[in-house]
Write a protein that holds these residues in place. Sequence first.
Motif, mmCIF file in Angstrom:
data_model
loop_
_atom_site.group_PDB
_atom_site.id
_atom_site.type_symbol
_atom_site.label_atom_id
_atom_site.label_comp_id
_atom_site.label_asym_id
_atom_site.label_seq_id
_atom_site.Cartn_x
_atom_site.Cartn_y
_atom_site.Cartn_z
ATOM 1 N N GLN A 94 -7.444 6.302 0.443
ATOM 2 C CA GLN A 94 -7.369 6.034 2.111
ATOM 3 C C GLN A 94 -8.101 5.082 2.457
ATOM 4 O OE1 GLN A 94 -7.730 10.306 3.404
ATOM 5 N NE2 GLN A 94 -5.587 10.036 3.912
ATOM 6 N N ALA A 95 -7.342 4.458 3.538
ATOM 7 C CA ALA A 95 -8.041 3.071 4.040
ATOM 8 C C ALA A 95 -8.333 3.411 5.540
ATOM 9 C CB ALA A 95 -6.958 2.105 4.017
ATOM 10 N N ALA A 145 -2.408 5.819 1.688
ATOM 11 C CA ALA A 145 -3.392 4.936 1.798
ATOM 12 C C ALA A 145 -3.467 4.791 3.373
ATOM 13 C CB ALA A 145 -3.163 3.459 1.259
ATOM 14 N N TRP A 200 -5.079 0.300 -3.500
ATOM 15 C CA TRP A 200 -4.634 0.432 -2.100
ATOM 16 C C TRP A 200 -3.277 1.576 -2.228
ATOM 17 C CZ3 TRP A 200 -3.352 -4.608 1.147
ATOM 18 C CH2 TRP A 200 -4.425 -5.187 1.111
ATOM 19 N N PHE A 253 -9.500 -1.734 3.177
ATOM 20 C CA PHE A 253 -9.093 -1.514 1.560
ATOM 21 C C PHE A 253 -10.015 -2.009 0.848
ATOM 22 C CE2 PHE A 253 -4.866 -1.810 3.663
ATOM 23 C CZ PHE A 253 -4.150 -0.696 3.318
ATOM 24 N N GLU A 254 -10.886 -0.828 0.177
ATOM 25 C CA GLU A 254 -12.001 -1.230 -0.350
ATOM 26 C C GLU A 254 -11.715 -1.120 -1.893
ATOM 27 O OE1 GLU A 254 -15.206 1.088 0.855
ATOM 28 O OE2 GLU A 254 -15.739 -0.049 2.512
ATOM 29 N N CYS A 263 -7.290 -1.262 8.889
ATOM 30 C CA CYS A 263 -7.367 -0.598 7.697
ATOM 31 C C CYS A 263 -8.624 -1.399 7.028
ATOM 32 C CB CYS A 263 -6.029 -0.490 6.601
ATOM 33 S SG CYS A 263 -4.566 0.121 7.242
ATOM 34 N N HIS A 294 0.814 -1.224 0.094
ATOM 35 C CA HIS A 294 -0.063 0.121 0.145
ATOM 36 C C HIS A 294 0.832 1.246 -0.185
ATOM 37 C CE1 HIS A 294 0.859 0.817 4.208
ATOM 38 N NE2 HIS A 294 0.685 -0.577 4.418
#
Length: 342
Positions: free
Chosen positions: A304-305, A231, A300, A296-297, A294, A227
């Motif tokens: 931003q996570a 992120a 990465w 993560f959608e 985090c 990442h």
Amino acid sequence: MKRFQFNWYQICCLALICLVFFFQKKVPDFERRKCFCKSKKSGNTYDFCYENPRNKESVGKKFDCSLLDSLERLGIINETARLPSLRSIINNEPDLVFISSTTNDHLDLSLKSLYSIRKFYPRHKYILNGMNISASYSEKLPKNDKYFEFRVFNTSLYPEFVSNWSTYNFKAIVMAEMLQEFPAVWWIDAHIGVIKPNIIRNLYADIRSERLTTDYATVVGATETNHSNFAVLNSKLLKFFPTSSLELLKRRTQIQSGIIFLARTRYTMKLFKWWVLCSLTENCMNPPGSQVKCIFERNWCKYQANCFRYDQSVLNLLLLNNFSEIHKYYSAKLSSSFIRND
């Protein structure tokens, strides 16, 4: 009339852009003079406002002058110290010291990590720093390894929040303590195991090949994340260490702070000045709203996570501000030499 709608990501990006713009404004000379702290011990003055090396007008929030005592005690800003050259350091492979830290719940992992190092380096000094280890757990420590040393990390020397291990304020401080004694140390986290021989020789060969110039850091990571810095960034960190480019934060991944080689050079001491000041400042190492978990959608790197990597995020931001290319402080040749143990 059509209304403009913003999602949370757009709002966060807008806030970050505003922060970058704010800290890039020219700072008047009289305001810069307020950034200096005077030592009661030496009478010397030191700048306690971080200045972005790529934009001298981009200046961060001043750190508390009371922290100067800790920097002096740790030898970080000792201007008269004779520091060895990186070339001389890597010519003495046996002098390198492995260091780590542990708590009660991480001790078994720490010992597993130690034994993995001992397969390849049975006679190198290894120092394990204990974080409030109880007597029953200390019984597990090696008894017949004369190159092993256990030390108790003295939290009474530092603010109370340093004892909150989950925010990693202690980590850079422990490294700084070790660098007072040894010219080269290799930090290896409790959950990291060594699976290949000659990691020191291979690192030093990599340093000799191209890393002996000031174009490269004397702080070298051995593994990287998948990442970006962006992120896992808490934007409040930029109040202390302003960046000159959000796009650069998105394009560069982080090195992991669990495996870090450190040489006691002027550059390392300069970096540790800011890393330790942040560690001793609660809202710097642990900005409000920080969390390690985090989400993560999407990409990465670009998004931003909603998390923060504490000491790792601070270290990477400082390194990236000095060196815009990750290979300047990351040795990819070593990444396959380590494994994560959980």
